[in-house]
Design a protein around this motif. Structure first.
Motif, PDB file in Angstrom:
ATOM      1  N   TRP A  60       0.820  -1.213   0.000  1.00 56.43           N
ATOM      2  CA  TRP A  60       0.000   0.000   0.000  1.00 56.43           C
ATOM      3  C   TRP A  60       0.849   1.255   0.000  1.00 56.43           C
ATOM      4  O   TRP A  60       0.518   2.250  -0.641  1.00 56.43           O
ATOM      5  CB  TRP A  60      -0.967   0.000   1.190  1.00 56.43           C
ATOM      6  CG  TRP A  60      -2.149  -0.877   0.935  1.00 56.43           C
ATOM      7  CD1 TRP A  60      -2.406  -2.095   1.484  1.00 56.43           C
ATOM      8  CD2 TRP A  60      -3.220  -0.615   0.031  1.00 56.43           C
ATOM      9  NE1 TRP A  60      -3.578  -2.599   0.982  1.00 56.43           N
ATOM     10  CE2 TRP A  60      -4.096  -1.703   0.088  1.00 56.43           C
ATOM     11  CE3 TRP A  60      -3.517   0.440  -0.827  1.00 56.43           C
ATOM     12  CZ2 TRP A  60      -5.262  -1.768  -0.673  1.00 56.43           C
ATOM     13  CZ3 TRP A  60      -4.679   0.375  -1.575  1.00 56.43           C
ATOM     14  CH2 TRP A  60      -5.534  -0.724  -1.494  1.00 56.43           C
ATOM     15  N   LYS A  61       1.968   1.245   0.724  1.00 52.28           N
ATOM     16  CA  LYS A  61       2.854   2.410   0.746  1.00 52.28           C
ATOM     17  C   LYS A  61       3.448   2.668  -0.642  1.00 52.28           C
ATOM     18  O   LYS A  61       3.579   3.815  -1.064  1.00 52.28           O
ATOM     19  CB  LYS A  61       3.967   2.215   1.769  1.00 52.28           C
ATOM     20  CG  LYS A  61       3.506   2.473   3.197  1.00 52.28           C
ATOM     21  CD  LYS A  61       4.578   2.208   4.221  1.00 52.28           C
ATOM     22  CE  LYS A  61       5.782   3.090   4.033  1.00 52.28           C
ATOM     23  NZ  LYS A  61       6.795   2.896   5.083  1.00 52.28           N
ATOM     24  N   GLN A  62       3.789   1.611  -1.362  1.00 55.46           N
ATOM     25  CA  GLN A  62       4.326   1.756  -2.717  1.00 55.46           C
ATOM     26  C   GLN A  62       3.290   2.326  -3.666  1.00 55.46           C
ATOM     27  O   GLN A  62       3.629   2.970  -4.647  1.00 55.46           O
ATOM     28  CB  GLN A  62       4.823   0.418  -3.251  1.00 55.46           C
ATOM     29  CG  GLN A  62       6.103  -0.036  -2.609  1.00 55.46           C
ATOM     30  CD  GLN A  62       6.492  -1.433  -3.071  1.00 55.46           C
ATOM     31  OE1 GLN A  62       5.709  -2.133  -3.703  1.00 55.46           O
ATOM     32  NE2 GLN A  62       7.707  -1.838  -2.726  1.00 55.46           N
ATOM     33  N   ASN A  63       2.023   2.104  -3.360  1.00 51.26           N
ATOM     34  CA  ASN A  63       0.947   2.616  -4.203  1.00 51.26           C
ATOM     35  C   ASN A  63       0.391   3.948  -3.706  1.00 51.26           C
ATOM     36  O   ASN A  63      -0.704   4.351  -4.093  1.00 51.26           O
ATOM     37  CB  ASN A  63      -0.174   1.583  -4.316  1.00 51.26           C
ATOM     38  CG  ASN A  63       0.236   0.420  -5.191  1.00 51.26           C
ATOM     39  OD1 ASN A  63       0.743   0.614  -6.285  1.00 51.26           O
ATOM     40  ND2 ASN A  63       0.067  -0.796  -4.691  1.00 51.26           N
ATOM     41  N   GLY A  64       1.124   4.628  -2.820  1.00 53.60           N
ATOM     42  CA  GLY A  64       0.763   5.983  -2.446  1.00 53.60           C
ATOM     43  C   GLY A  64      -0.029   6.160  -1.167  1.00 53.60           C
ATOM     44  O   GLY A  64      -0.475   7.265  -0.874  1.00 53.60           O
ATOM     45  N   ALA A  65      -0.202   5.110  -0.373  1.00 53.14           N
ATOM     46  CA  ALA A  65      -0.960   5.249   0.874  1.00 53.14           C
ATOM     47  C   ALA A  65      -0.114   5.969   1.922  1.00 53.14           C
ATOM     48  O   ALA A  65       1.100   5.806   1.969  1.00 53.14           O
ATOM     49  CB  ALA A  65      -1.380   3.885   1.395  1.00 53.14           C
ATOM     50  N   GLU A  66      -0.778   6.750   2.752  1.00 54.07           N
ATOM     51  CA  GLU A  66      -0.119   7.427   3.866  1.00 54.07           C
ATOM     52  C   GLU A  66      -0.377   6.640   5.143  1.00 54.07           C
ATOM     53  O   GLU A  66      -1.404   5.989   5.284  1.00 54.07           O
ATOM     54  CB  GLU A  66      -0.674   8.835   4.047  1.00 54.07           C
ATOM     55  CG  GLU A  66      -0.314   9.803   2.966  1.00 54.07           C
ATOM     56  CD  GLU A  66      -0.854  11.196   3.259  1.00 54.07           C
ATOM     57  OE1 GLU A  66      -1.494  11.396   4.311  1.00 54.07           O
ATOM     58  OE2 GLU A  66      -0.624  12.072   2.420  1.00 54.07           O
ATOM     59  N   LEU A  67       0.546   6.748   6.109  1.00 57.33           N
ATOM     60  CA  LEU A  67       0.370   6.120   7.407  1.00 57.33           C
ATOM     61  C   LEU A  67      -0.066   7.165   8.412  1.00 57.33           C
ATOM     62  O   LEU A  67       0.455   8.284   8.410  1.00 57.33           O
ATOM     63  CB  LEU A  67       1.684   5.503   7.892  1.00 57.33           C
ATOM     64  CG  LEU A  67       2.264   4.356   7.084  1.00 57.33           C
ATOM     65  CD1 LEU A  67       3.611   3.959   7.653  1.00 57.33           C
ATOM     66  CD2 LEU A  67       1.337   3.175   7.073  1.00 57.33           C
ATOM     67  N   SER A  68      -1.003   6.812   9.263  1.00 61.06           N
ATOM     68  CA  SER A  68      -1.365   7.714  10.353  1.00 61.06           C
ATOM     69  C   SER A  68      -0.211   7.682  11.362  1.00 61.06           C
ATOM     70  O   SER A  68       0.563   6.725  11.412  1.00 61.06           O
ATOM     71  CB  SER A  68      -2.667   7.278  11.012  1.00 61.06           C
ATOM     72  OG  SER A  68      -2.465   6.115  11.784  1.00 61.06           O
ATOM     73  N   PRO A  69      -0.077   8.722  12.189  1.00 65.12           N
ATOM     74  CA  PRO A  69       1.012   8.729  13.176  1.00 65.12           C
ATOM     75  C   PRO A  69       0.983   7.530  14.120  1.00 65.12           C
ATOM     76  O   PRO A  69       2.030   6.979  14.463  1.00 65.12           O
ATOM     77  CB  PRO A  69       0.783  10.035  13.942  1.00 65.12           C
ATOM     78  CG  PRO A  69       0.040  10.906  12.988  1.00 65.12           C
ATOM     79  CD  PRO A  69      -0.820   9.989  12.178  1.00 65.12           C
TER      80      PRO A  69
END
Length: 87
Positions: A60-69
């Motif tokens: 998901w990170k590779q596809n542009g997802a952001e992580l909440s803190p």
């Protein structure tokens, strides 16, 4: 936009969080795309308090997802724990 965040469940005074990939527009506990793991802050004894599918988070990170803190903090703790077990 997709964000990886916590979704609260469980009973009153007994929280249980699912780590989910969801649209930023949806409510915290609303619809989500995929469940990536869980976090149980009141786990005791032999219960596992944190489980994350690292391969899916990286996808998901590779596809542009952001992580909440909060998820970012949990991910760091889980990765360190996994590295300690593997060593």
């Amino acid at each position: 936009m997709v964000v990886i965040r916590l979704s609260r469940g469980g009973a009153k005074k007994r929280p249980f969080y699912s780590i989910v990939a969801a649209s930023k527009r949806n409510r915290r506990d609303g619809a989500f795309i995929e469940r990536l793991g869980y976090y149980n802050p009141v786990a005791s004894g032999s219960e596992q308090g944190l489980q994350i599918a690292l391969d899916r988070v990286h996808h998901w990170k590779q596809n542009g997802a952001e992580l909440s803190p909060a998820v970012e903090r949990l991910l760091r703790a889980f990765s360190a724990k996994q590295a300690g077990v593997a060593a």
